[in-house]
Design a protein around this motif. Sequence first.
Motif, short mmCIF file in Angstrom:
data_model
loop_
_atom_site.label_atom_id
_atom_site.label_comp_id
_atom_site.label_asym_id
_atom_site.label_seq_id
_atom_site.Cartn_x
_atom_site.Cartn_y
_atom_site.Cartn_z
N THR A 126 0.84 -1.21 0.00
CA THR A 126 0.00 0.00 0.00
C THR A 126 0.87 1.26 0.00
N ASN A 143 0.08 -3.57 -7.97
CA ASN A 143 -1.37 -3.73 -7.84
C ASN A 143 -1.77 -5.20 -7.86
N ASP A 144 -1.14 -5.99 -8.74
CA ASP A 144 -1.44 -7.41 -8.79
C ASP A 144 -1.05 -8.11 -7.49
N ASN A 164 -3.58 -7.20 -4.77
CA ASN A 164 -4.82 -7.96 -4.94
C ASN A 164 -4.65 -9.41 -4.46
N TYR A 165 -3.46 -9.96 -4.69
CA TYR A 165 -3.18 -11.34 -4.28
C TYR A 165 -3.27 -11.48 -2.76
N MET A 170 -4.71 -9.36 -0.65
CA MET A 170 -6.05 -9.03 -0.19
C MET A 170 -6.99 -10.24 -0.35
N ALA A 171 -6.81 -10.99 -1.43
CA ALA A 171 -7.61 -12.20 -1.64
C ALA A 171 -7.30 -13.24 -0.57
#
Length: 408
Positions: free
Chosen positions: A268, A282-283, A286-287, A289-290
Amino acid sequence: MIRSLYLLGFLLILSVSGFTQNLSISGKVKDKNGEIIPGAGIYLSGYKTATVTTNDGRFTLGNLKPGNYDVLVQMMGFLPYTKNVILSDKSAVIEITLQENTIQLNEVVIRTDPNRERYINLFKEFFIGKTPNATKCKILNPQVLYTDYDDNMRVLTVKSNDFLVIENKALGYRLKYMLQFFEYNYNTHIVYYAGLPNFEELKGSGSKKRLWAKNREIAYYGSSQHFFKSLYQGRSEEEGFIINKLIKINNTSRPPDSLINNNIKRLTKAQHGVIRFGSAVNDSLNYWMALKKLPREISTLNRAQVLTDTLVRQYQPNLKTMNYKDDLYVMYTKELETVEYTNNSGHSVSRPLDVPNYEISVVHLLQAPVHFYASGGIHEPKALLFEGFWAYEKIADMVPMDYIIPSK
């Protein structure tokens, strides 16, 4: 698809013992000033037993066996009343004092809630149910319901200042229901409700009565009431129930919280907090966060059958108890789930591929231990939470605790 859990909502129901003596509950009903109240309705929760007070305010409920009863009292202009009575080896005499229902006696101005209709419809869905029998049920006095929505907690509460009157034309009953609490949490999709019902037979033709008898039998078989009654008798397997355990284990696909949070914090802050769409940062974010959304634990089915003599213990002469870890996974093998239930109800529980389409319910023990009676009634209203078929069946599929299966 939303999956909801429901609390078993029936309180303190009669336990039928092996004694043969007939006992009674008698008493007098008066108001706060000591004036007698004739014509008050007296009911036993969960049963069809009822009477009214005489001109001198007295009543008697006879032909009772030792057990745990809830006496309900209803009188126009007074708040509903309930009193718990335990019968052991002798009859009981009680004094009942009713309080005025000021909401009925006084003219009040109630602020119109534009969401009331939506809240009442949601209450009906979670209280009456969505089974085929629910389509033939109607609350005759919805005006006694009061809704309150907590915007911060996202919790809907429904209360009543009088008995709900519910007509069930599928099973041939009229219920008087003392709603003790109803709460729906929009965040967790969990419903808690409990109350005290009394049953009255509807009048009907011979053909209607035969249809009601058939529908009642269908409603009883495979129900939680049927399960606990057979469990008390030590006949759950003979009655068609198979009990397994759902065991919670750590989800090895989910890293520790410390690792997940550290990576989210690091990514972040990348590029001074500016993350470009499609970038590697960003990828990666997202990983992680998933991964954070993955459950910490997953449930796995232990196929070893739970032995009832290790699950159930005698607590008192008329009361049994059980205490267990993990969750009970109960299959009723004498009925199959319908396609409509499996695909559209939102309650269907996953099963191994080699298990037939039996009716499956999961029993979560929230407060240990839990006690239950020979009639199938549960002592503690907040002890158990149901998932699956028993969460799907609600008031519309309920029969009295003294229901007797018709002889063939």
